[in-house]
Enzyme design. Sequence first.
Site, short mmCIF file in Angstrom:
data_model
loop_
_atom_site.label_atom_id
_atom_site.label_comp_id
_atom_site.label_asym_id
_atom_site.label_seq_id
_atom_site.Cartn_x
_atom_site.Cartn_y
_atom_site.Cartn_z
N GLY A 1 -0.14 4.47 -0.11
CA GLY A 1 -0.90 5.67 0.23
C GLY A 1 -1.66 6.21 -0.96
O GLY A 1 -2.38 5.48 -1.65
N SER B 1 0.86 -1.18 0.00
CA SER B 1 0.00 0.00 0.00
C SER B 1 0.89 1.23 0.00
O SER B 1 1.68 1.44 0.93
CB SER B 1 -0.90 -0.02 1.25
OG SER B 1 -1.67 1.15 1.31
N GLY C 1 -1.68 4.47 -4.43
CA GLY C 1 -2.38 3.22 -4.71
C GLY C 1 -1.62 2.00 -4.24
O GLY C 1 -0.95 2.00 -3.20
N GLY D 1 -6.39 1.21 4.62
CA GLY D 1 -5.66 -0.03 4.39
C GLY D 1 -6.48 -1.26 4.72
O GLY D 1 -6.37 -2.30 4.05
N ASP D 2 -7.34 -1.16 5.74
CA ASP D 2 -8.20 -2.28 6.10
C ASP D 2 -9.22 -2.55 5.00
O ASP D 2 -9.53 -3.71 4.69
CB ASP D 2 -8.92 -1.99 7.41
CG ASP D 2 -7.96 -1.69 8.55
OD1 ASP D 2 -6.82 -2.19 8.50
OD2 ASP D 2 -8.35 -0.95 9.47
#
Length: 309
Positions: free
Chosen positions: A219, A217, A222, A248-249
């Site tokens: 940020g 990830s 993408g 992120g989850d």
Amino acid sequence: MILTVTLNTALDITYRVRSLRPHTTHRVTDVTERPGGKGVNVARVLAALGHEVTVTGFVGGGTGRAVQEGLTATPGVTDALVPIGGATRRTIAVVDEQTGDTTQLNEPGPLIGTAEWSAFQEAYADLLASADAVALCGSLPPGVPVGAYAGLVRTARAAGVPVLLDTSGEPLRRAVAARPDIIKPNADELAELTGAYEPLRATQDARRRGARAVVASLGRDGLLAVTPEGRWRAAPPARIHGNPTGAGDSAVAGLLSGLVEHLPWPDRLARATALSAATVLTPVAGEFDRRSYEELLGRVAVTSEATAA
């Protein structure tokens, strides 16, 4: 059924203030309280996508009762949390309405005893018998062995259940060697694991350490994925401004739902990226703006790394 594991569950409390300034008193404009921890957030997003989800981990005390009450009220989510003597932690998020920035305060969590850890491992093995996939998410509470996730990955693999791992630091380093199907570190976690700061090099290195697939990830930039089937980058059509807590989850939920639905990797990455961006537009973790998600899904750019700039 999809199983999510949150060993360090939490009661998430979000405060909104007009402007967050140090050394002064603030008037809170809004308070939100809900079950939290990374795997719990993942479960809520999966349920919103139409999947049946079971949540396990530890729960205890008055905050634990509040967490369980919140899970009971969530359609599609089954509570299989294991009771402990200590109290479930709280996490405090303070949202600055003027800037949109979020300040996070995370308690360490309750001390887990040896008997409590053994009880959880037994419950986890039983739950795997009816799971299509499992997500192992978040930090370890005090008392849980640093190699805990490595053991849980091995148990899932022995049961033939695909496993996605989302953690950091030494627990991540040890668990990667147990060969999880997917890991989803962010850029800082990836650099800490590999010592490399160039995303593609670091992602490839993480895969060589044992993960079957690595989805990093990055940020606002993408996702970067290195898998047995190929390498891809997925990016939202524009920079999204808002509250990044839980983004992120939601990406984990997108990857996991795509896995159990047998979607090709580009479609999984598009879903994960769109969900992550749509989560930034909501005030709390574990939710996404459905209209924005559906609009973004068709506009996410997924490019093969061989042709990516």
